[in-house]
Design an enzyme around this catalytic site. Structure first.
Site, PDB file in Angstrom:
ATOM      1  N   HIS A 143      20.989 -23.424-111.091  1.00  0.00           N
ATOM      2  CA  HIS A 143      19.589 -23.535-110.676  1.00  0.00           C
ATOM      3  C   HIS A 143      18.610 -22.695-111.667  1.00  0.00           C
ATOM      4  O   HIS A 143      17.387 -22.703-111.368  1.00  0.00           O
ATOM      5  CB  HIS A 143      19.431 -22.458-109.295  1.00  0.00           C
ATOM      6  CG  HIS A 143      20.139 -22.951-107.907  1.00  0.00           C
ATOM      7  ND1 HIS A 143      19.969 -24.387-107.636  1.00  0.00           N
ATOM      8  CD2 HIS A 143      21.204 -22.644-107.371  1.00  0.00           C
ATOM      9  CE1 HIS A 143      20.947 -24.482-106.694  1.00  0.00           C
ATOM     10  NE2 HIS A 143      21.468 -23.541-106.421  1.00  0.00           N
ATOM     11  N   ASP A 180      28.444 -29.308-106.953  1.00  0.00           N
ATOM     12  CA  ASP A 180      27.708 -28.103-106.252  1.00  0.00           C
ATOM     13  C   ASP A 180      26.890 -28.675-105.051  1.00  0.00           C
ATOM     14  O   ASP A 180      26.119 -29.470-105.171  1.00  0.00           O
ATOM     15  CB  ASP A 180      27.043 -27.289-106.940  1.00  0.00           C
ATOM     16  CG  ASP A 180      26.804 -25.763-106.196  1.00  0.00           C
ATOM     17  OD1 ASP A 180      27.497 -24.862-106.377  1.00  0.00           O
ATOM     18  OD2 ASP A 180      25.827 -25.854-105.250  1.00  0.00           O
ATOM     19  N   HIS A 182      24.530 -27.654-103.801  1.00  0.00           N
ATOM     20  CA  HIS A 182      22.906 -27.465-103.845  1.00  0.00           C
ATOM     21  C   HIS A 182      22.591 -28.209-104.868  1.00  0.00           C
ATOM     22  O   HIS A 182      23.310 -28.544-105.829  1.00  0.00           O
ATOM     23  CB  HIS A 182      22.673 -25.798-104.211  1.00  0.00           C
ATOM     24  CG  HIS A 182      23.378 -24.957-102.851  1.00  0.00           C
ATOM     25  ND1 HIS A 182      24.477 -24.464-102.881  1.00  0.00           N
ATOM     26  CD2 HIS A 182      22.890 -24.790-101.746  1.00  0.00           C
ATOM     27  CE1 HIS A 182      24.693 -23.762-101.946  1.00  0.00           C
ATOM     28  NE2 HIS A 182      23.592 -23.957-101.275  1.00  0.00           N
ATOM     29  N   ASP A 268      31.165 -25.333-102.950  1.00  0.00           N
ATOM     30  CA  ASP A 268      30.562 -24.840-101.822  1.00  0.00           C
ATOM     31  C   ASP A 268      30.242 -26.209-100.629  1.00  0.00           C
ATOM     32  O   ASP A 268      29.727 -26.009 -99.822  1.00  0.00           O
ATOM     33  CB  ASP A 268      29.258 -24.256-102.015  1.00  0.00           C
ATOM     34  CG  ASP A 268      28.420 -24.610-103.132  1.00  0.00           C
ATOM     35  OD1 ASP A 268      28.698 -25.714-103.615  1.00  0.00           O
ATOM     36  OD2 ASP A 268      27.378 -23.901-103.599  1.00  0.00           O
TER      37      ASP A 268
HETATM   38  C1  9RB Z   1      15.797 -17.524 -98.508  1.00  0.00           C
HETATM   39  C2  9RB Z   1      16.122 -18.616 -99.115  1.00  0.00           C
HETATM   40  C3  9RB Z   1      19.420 -19.290-100.444  1.00  0.00           C
HETATM   41  C4  9RB Z   1      19.184 -19.660-101.640  1.00  0.00           C
HETATM   42  C5  9RB Z   1      20.689 -20.106-102.458  1.00  0.00           C
HETATM   43  C6  9RB Z   1      21.587 -20.285-101.878  1.00  0.00           C
HETATM   44  C7  9RB Z   1      23.051 -20.870-102.612  1.00  0.00           C
HETATM   45  C8  9RB Z   1      22.823 -21.030-103.878  1.00  0.00           C
HETATM   46  C9  9RB Z   1      23.969 -21.643-104.641  1.00  0.00           C
HETATM   47  C10 9RB Z   1      21.788 -20.213-100.462  1.00  0.00           C
HETATM   48  C11 9RB Z   1      20.496 -19.544 -99.691  1.00  0.00           C
HETATM   49  C12 9RB Z   1      15.294 -19.738 -98.648  1.00  0.00           C
HETATM   50  C13 9RB Z   1      16.338 -16.154 -98.999  1.00  0.00           C
HETATM   51  C14 9RB Z   1      15.420 -21.268 -98.583  1.00  0.00           C
HETATM   52  O1  9RB Z   1      24.954 -21.617-104.141  1.00  0.00           O
HETATM   53  N1  9RB Z   1      23.798 -22.569-105.346  1.00  0.00           N
HETATM   54  O2  9RB Z   1      24.682 -23.218-105.945  1.00  0.00           O
HETATM   55  N2  9RB Z   1      18.425 -18.964 -99.622  1.00  0.00           N
HETATM   56  N3  9RB Z   1      17.483 -18.888-100.021  1.00  0.00           N
HETATM   57  N4  9RB Z   1      14.303 -18.937 -98.011  1.00  0.00           N
HETATM   58  N5  9RB Z   1      14.601 -17.529 -98.036  1.00  0.00           N
HETATM   59  C15 9RB Z   1      13.697 -16.563 -97.557  1.00  0.00           C
HETATM   60 ZN    ZN Z   2      25.771 -24.121-104.648  1.00  0.00          ZN
END
Ligand code: 9RB
Ligand code: ZN
Length: 377
Positions: A143, A180, A182, A268
């Site tokens: 990312h 991944d 994401h 994931d």
């Molecule tokens: C929040 C948000 C997330 C951000 C990244 C991941 C996983 C990343 C990964 C999971 C949840 C959103 C805090 C959208 O594994 N990458 O490979 N959540 N992000 N909105 N808000 C308030």
């Molecule tokens: Zn991921």
């Protein structure tokens, strides 16, 4: 054949603190959660299984080394790099950029070691010390854009390793396959205008980052048509992922004809992962690995480097890792001890119509990918 393997104990010391993604707020009914989703113990458990199962005895250990500032600066802005350096000196550390990606004091050194781990494995494979390799690095990288970290990523490990292959090792064309769950937004943006790097991301559709990762994002400028997104609907399991490999990824890699393939290997997409809704099994990851290994043998003498990205199932992550690494090395692996949970779950074995359509849509993009010898007839 020989397979490299890389881990460093410091990866297990990356301190993600508690609660930044799910902050405690008693007034709102949010209890504190001691472990961040990206807590490094999950990755450490992969390494422990690789050792305890004896798999490590069939691998060639490749030592990690930190990426230098100059290597990091091939990808990232000086502002981003220097901010991580200075926050890393604070008693409580800092954050990669979005407030949910914390690191502790010394986090710069660990993030530089993650990028350097990817570099070290690329060196070992390109120089022929091993045939292929798995770099179990942490924190993840895909990312991270040139300007900032986000989504638990500090520096873009894979992008830094690609630049190393191109600029220090003279590799002309590199393909990155990011599986991944994401979207690999950082890697996509870094190589958006670069015709020498094909970036492919397969991910859960419109998930994270939201509203990115569409099939219509193809790269720009002289990098036009060297980015390929494969957004897959929630529920996609082994059948859908393997069909996407056969119908999209393998033909795309053949078309681009790279001299090195790097897989951004997140676990994931797994069926037991708490941060996704896709349903890949551990043997499914092994089967995907076999497919990418076969195409690497056809196009680039087997030169394949896998670099760890996300993965959050405390139960299943290590199993996915061990089966994948065994498949990469072409050796016997342990049986999946969670198979009793996984085998009959709806969606794992079936290719649903929505999945078929999504894969067919991405497959239509493959003909656009430029071949090094110019447009094919
Ligand atoms: C929040 C948000 C997330 C951000 C990244 C991941 C996983 C990343 C990964 C999971 C949840 C959103 C805090 C959208 O594994 N990458 O490979 N959540 N992000 N909105 N808000 C308030
Ligand atoms: Zn991921």
């Amino acid at each position: 054949m020989s397979t490299g393997y890389l881990w460093h104990a410091l990866y297990g010391w990356n301190d993600t603190g508690s609660g930044s993604l799910t902050p405690a707020d008693p007034a709102a009914g949010m209890q504190p959660v001691a472990f961040h989703f990206a807590h490094s113990d999950n990755k450490r458990r992969i390494n422990e299984l690789v050792e305890v199962s004896g798999l490590v005895d069939q691998l060639v250990k490749v030592p990690a080394r930190p990426a230098t500032a100059d290597e990091i600066l091939r990808v990232h802005t000086k502002e981003h790099h220097d901010r991580i350096v200075s926050e890393s000196k604070l008693p409580k550390g800092g954050d990669a950029g979005d407030g949910i990606s914390p690191f502790g004091r010394g986090g710069y050194e660990i993030a530089a070691l993650a990028a350097g781990g990817a570099i070290a494995m690329v060196d070992a494979v390109v120089e022929g010390r091993v045939d292929n390799g798995f770099a179990l690095v942490h924190p993840c990288g895909h990312h991270a854009t040139a300007e900032t970290g986000m989504g638990f990523c500090v520096f873009n490990n894979v992008a830094i390793a690609v630049k190393h292959a191109r600029e220090s090792l003279g590799v002309d064309r590199v393909a990155v396959l990011d599986w991944d769950v994401h979207h690999g937004n950082g890697t996509q943006s870094i190589f958006w205008e670069d015709p020498s790097v094909l970036t492919i991301s397969m991910h859960q559709d419109r998930f994270f980052p939201q509203d990115e990762g569409f099939v219509t994002e193809r790269g720009g400028g002289s990098g036009a048509n060297t980015n390929l997104n494969i957004p897959l609907p929630p529920g996609t399991g082994d059948a859908g992922y393997l069909e996407a490999m056969d119908a999209v990824v393998v033909p795309a890699l053949r078309a681009f004809d790279p001299q090195l393939i790097i897989v951004g290997c997140g676990f994931d997409p797994s069926i037991l992962d708490p941060l996704s809704h896709t349903m890949v099994s551990a043997p499914g990851f092994a089967a995907m690995t076999e497919k990418v290994k076969a195409v690497a043998e056809q196009v680039c003498g087997g030169k394949l480097v896998m670099v760890q990205e996300g993965g959050y199932s405390i139960h299943y992550l290590a199993i996915c890792g061990a089966l994948t690494i065994a498949a990469l090395a072409g050796v016997e692996s342990i049986e999946d001890p969670y198979w009793f949970l996984v085998e009959n779950l709806y969606g794992r074995a079936q290719l649903e119509p929505g999945q078929k359509e999504a894969i067919a849509e991405a497959a239509r993009e493959v003909d656009r990918i430029p071949h090094p010898e110019g447009p094919r007839s």
